[in-house]
Design a protein around this motif. Structure first.
Motif, short mmCIF file in Angstrom:
data_model
loop_
_atom_site.label_atom_id
_atom_site.label_comp_id
_atom_site.label_asym_id
_atom_site.label_seq_id
_atom_site.Cartn_x
_atom_site.Cartn_y
_atom_site.Cartn_z
N ARG A 147 -0.86 11.34 -3.61
CA ARG A 147 0.49 11.32 -4.20
C ARG A 147 1.16 12.69 -4.10
N ARG A 148 0.35 13.73 -4.17
CA ARG A 148 0.89 15.09 -4.03
C ARG A 148 1.42 15.29 -2.61
N LYS A 149 0.70 14.75 -1.61
CA LYS A 149 1.14 14.86 -0.21
C LYS A 149 2.44 14.10 0.02
N ASP A 150 2.58 12.94 -0.65
CA ASP A 150 3.76 12.10 -0.48
C ASP A 150 5.02 12.73 -1.09
N ASN A 151 4.84 13.60 -2.06
CA ASN A 151 5.99 14.22 -2.75
C ASN A 151 6.37 15.54 -2.18
#
Length: 151
Positions: A147-151
């Motif tokens: 989720r950190r990569k997606d944001n």
């Protein structure tokens, strides 16, 4: 003495049947059984792999590390904060479903439900009783990282 042996022979048969049933359950639930042999305690996994338990880690002499609680709860909090409208048990249920789908259906149990008129329907549920905390923590960490990569 032979009279006593014959009198309690059923106990040996019962114990053997119990062990066989435990192996079947371990295979069905992808878990393991633990038993004592003449060479010491062993852990037999559902795939037939046998591991000696004659070391401190496997004998359970040490408690699980307490710090894992804060790490796991922190990961759950971070995931939940990204979806604040979700109920807690809904979040956990969804996470278990994702874990199961990514791990060959881990924890999935089939059952038959009976309706009020005697009708039967197949159903399933997830049982994560045997999932070790380190595996759950690693999964949660991957969710947070993704989720950190997606944001």
């Amino acid at each position: 003495m032979t009279e006593n042996k014959r009198k309690f022979e059923w106990v040996d048969k019962w114990a053997k049947m119990t062990g066989e049933r435990a192996r079947i359950d371990a295979k069905a639930n992808k878990t393991a059984i633990v038993y004592n042999t003449k060479h010491g305690w062993v852990k037999e996994y559902y795939d037939g792999t046998i591991e000696s338990m004659d070391n401190e880690k496997n004998r359970g002499e040490k408690m699980r590390e307490k710090e894992r609680i804060n790490r796991i709860m922190s990961l759950i909090q971070r995931i939940w904060e990204q979806q604040p409208d979700m109920r807690f048990n809904q979040l956990i249920s969804n996470l278990q479903s994702i874990y199961s789908s990514r791990n060959e259906g881990y924890g999935q149990r089939m059952m038959i439900e009976k309706g009020p008129f005697g009708d039967e329907a197949e159903s399933s549920y997830l049982d994560f009783f045997y999932l070790e905390d380190d595996q759950w923590e690693a999964f949660l960490q991957r969710i947070v990282d993704d989720r950190r990569k997606d944001n």
